[in-house]
Design a protein around this motif. Structure first.
Motif, PDB file in Angstrom:
ATOM      1  N   ASN A   1       1.019  -1.048   0.128  1.00 40.24           N
ATOM      2  CA  ASN A   1      -0.173  -0.116   0.094  1.00 40.24           C
ATOM      3  C   ASN A   1       0.909   1.302   0.125  1.00 40.24           C
ATOM      4  O   ASN A   1       1.959   1.123   0.574  1.00 40.24           O
ATOM      5  N   GLY A   2       0.294   2.322  -0.544  1.00 38.59           N
ATOM      6  CA  GLY A   2       1.066   3.436  -0.432  1.00 38.59           C
ATOM      7  C   GLY A   2       0.224   4.709  -1.139  1.00 38.59           C
ATOM      8  O   GLY A   2      -0.590   4.533  -1.680  1.00 38.59           O
ATOM      9  N   GLN A   3       1.028   5.868  -1.008  1.00 41.71           N
ATOM     10  CA  GLN A   3       0.485   6.900  -1.877  1.00 41.71           C
ATOM     11  C   GLN A   3       0.890   7.011  -3.253  1.00 41.71           C
ATOM     12  O   GLN A   3       2.102   6.582  -3.671  1.00 41.71           O
TER      13      GLN A   3
ATOM     14  N   PRO B   1      -3.442   0.017  -2.613  1.00 38.01           N
ATOM     15  CA  PRO B   1      -2.521  -1.073  -3.055  1.00 38.01           C
ATOM     16  C   PRO B   1      -1.889  -0.484  -4.284  1.00 38.01           C
ATOM     17  O   PRO B   1      -2.459   0.304  -5.302  1.00 38.01           O
ATOM     18  N   SER B   2      -0.519  -0.721  -4.589  1.00 32.71           N
ATOM     19  CA  SER B   2       0.032  -0.344  -5.871  1.00 32.71           C
ATOM     20  C   SER B   2      -0.534  -1.121  -6.895  1.00 32.71           C
ATOM     21  O   SER B   2      -1.011  -2.173  -6.850  1.00 32.71           O
TER      22      SER B   2
ATOM     23  N   ASP C   1      -1.931 -10.196  -8.579  1.00 32.08           N
ATOM     24  CA  ASP C   1      -2.121 -11.001  -7.452  1.00 32.08           C
ATOM     25  C   ASP C   1      -1.927 -12.567  -7.836  1.00 32.08           C
ATOM     26  O   ASP C   1      -2.776 -12.857  -8.829  1.00 32.08           O
ATOM     27  N   GLY C   2      -1.071 -13.368  -7.044  1.00 28.93           N
ATOM     28  CA  GLY C   2      -1.183 -14.912  -7.615  1.00 28.93           C
ATOM     29  C   GLY C   2      -0.068 -15.033  -8.271  1.00 28.93           C
ATOM     30  O   GLY C   2       0.329 -16.391  -8.727  1.00 28.93           O
TER      31      GLY C   2
ATOM     32  N   PRO D   1      -2.290 -10.664  -2.074  1.00 25.15           N
ATOM     33  CA  PRO D   1      -2.924  -9.388  -2.058  1.00 25.15           C
ATOM     34  C   PRO D   1      -2.308  -8.427  -0.971  1.00 25.15           C
ATOM     35  O   PRO D   1      -1.684  -8.828   0.062  1.00 25.15           O
ATOM     36  N   ALA D   2      -2.787  -6.996  -1.197  1.00 24.39           N
ATOM     37  CA  ALA D   2      -2.208  -6.033  -0.406  1.00 24.39           C
ATOM     38  C   ALA D   2      -2.976  -6.463   1.051  1.00 24.39           C
ATOM     39  O   ALA D   2      -4.191  -6.892   1.013  1.00 24.39           O
TER      40      ALA D   2
END
Length: 419
Positions: free
Chosen positions: A175-177, A190-191, A384-385, A412-413
């Motif tokens: 996660n992030g900005q 999430p990115s 994801d995966g 996943p995030a």
């Protein structure tokens, strides 16, 4: 050099990563054995703790293998490194008088759990692949021109040793900005542009004092060995945060290394020269040896549920512009103290052809040109995966010096705020 024969039959196959010529260092455990140092030989592992306790593998005044990491060996110095390699070769060579004793100290590699091979003291990542730097310039700035300093110094940044993990460790999407180009404010989540970077990692085996610079030749002698390295990258988080101070959260969430340290001694016959320079480097960056290695590299992607992985890129470590020894020399030139266990990432390794690009950012040209997998699925960035595998080997006459796979799967995030 040709294949050295071992009494361990599987080590004599041209297909194994771990012939007698290699003897890489790792840490393993089983249901019955707690984590301990081991040496890969064919499809087996020599238990170094057991061999030392039995008096079969004694190369120093004090025990080296009573701990589950290779830092003790590193810190004992290059004389011990040479003695250890010579002794291991003698124990495992065909016709060895130690065969009967050593057989009881072999553990099958299949089914063991592999751990971090060393305690990572610090982690520094470089940006030393010219094709990658030019590609990123073309993608992000519309021009492949390099920064003014790039052809004169190995550019790097200090990363997070706490986020370096061994192959097989799952990586959560960070996660992030991020900030969309047309948005007034950043957003959190999430990115969406999660990437890999194909790199080699050099492990420093000797420490230096604060304030004491080193030469390139001294730096070369300080490198204990090499691993494959995947520096996972969140391109959207990185793109918002990196100006003016460089990577931070976009790089801090995970760096994966292969589980076996291939020693510099095992790679000696595969040295390769650095490329012709556009400008003569300042004298402190000159060394007397070829600093790169001829190591063939491959990137594979396997979506969740797919029967097999797709090979999406192949390149070679000899594509780099700066060697690990040059990077280490520059790292210490201002007086920065280096520590046994320091890890230096080479920077993304890309060749001139698109099939040699070492990141998804380049392979998909920032998502604008998605590539197709053998399953028929397309990718611009990681989903994801997805499981990513890096492979590498230096290839000799009837044998290869391999590293073992460097593998990570994207989860996943983590839900935020935490519940």
């Amino acid at each position: 050099m040709t294949l050295l024969k071992s009494w361990v039959a599987s080590a004599n196959s041209a297909e194994t990563d771990f012939p007698l010529n290699n003897l890489p260092y790792g840490v393993f455990s089983t249901d019955d054995l707690d984590p301990r140092c081991g040496v890969a030989i064919g499809d087996m592992i020599l238990d170094c703790r057991a061999a030392e306790e039995a008096g079969l593998l004694v190369v120093a005044d004090e025990p080296l293998f009573d701990v589950p990491f290779w830092n003790e060996v590193m810190e004992d110095g290059s004389e011990t490194w040479a003695k250890l390699r010579a002794r291991l070769t003698a124990i495992l060579a065909a016709g060895s008088e130690d065969e009967a004793a050593a057989k009881d100290m072999l553990v099958a590699r299949e089914g063991v759990e592999l751990h971090m091979p060393c305690l990572v003291a610090e982690y520094t990542d470089f940006y030393a692949g010219r094709q990658h730097a030019q590609n990123m310039g073309a993608i992000l700035r519309g021009s492949p021109s390099l920064p003014a300093n790039w052809l004169h110094i190995p550019i790097g940044y200090n990363g997070r040793a706490s986020s370096v993990v061994v192959s097989g460790t799952d990586i959560h999407r960070p996660n992030g900005q991020t900030k969309a180009p047309d948005a007034e404010m950043p957003s959190f989540g999430p990115s969406k542009r999660l990437d890999i970077e194909l790199e080699m990692g050099a492990i420093v085996g000797k420490s230096t004092d604060l304030g004491q610079p080193i030469t390139v030749d001294e730096a070369d002698d300080m490198i204990f060995g090499y691993v494959l390295l995947n520096d996972w990258s969140a391109r959207d988080i990185q793109g918002w945060e990196y100006q003016p101070l460089g990577p931070f959260q976009g790089k801090a969430f995970g760096t994966t290394i292969s589980p076996w340290i291939v020693t510099a001694a095992a790679l000696e016959d595969f040295r390769a020269p650095t490329p012709e320079r556009d400008f003569t480097l300042l004298p402190y960056l000159n060394g007397s040896k070829d600093g790169l290695y001829d190591i063939e590299l491959e990137v594979l992607m396997q979506p969740e549920g797919a029967a097999k992985a797709t090979s999406i890129a192949k390149t070679n470590y000899n594509r780099m512009y700066y060697s690990a020894a040059e990077q280490l020399c520059h790292h210490a030139i201002g007086g920065c103290a280096m520590t046994a266990g320091d890890l230096l990432g080479s920077g993304t390794i890309s060749g001139a052809d698109k099939s040699e690009y070492g990141s998804l950012m380049e392979l998909s040209w920032a998502g604008k040109e998605p590539f197709t997998l053998d399953t028929g699925e397309t990718r611009g960035f990681l989903e994801d995966g997805d499981t990513m595998t890096l492979r590498g080997a230096a290839k000799g006459d009837g044998y290869k010096i391999g590293f073992g796979d460097c593998v990570g799967k994207i989860l996943p995030a983590v839900t935020w705020p935490a519940k």
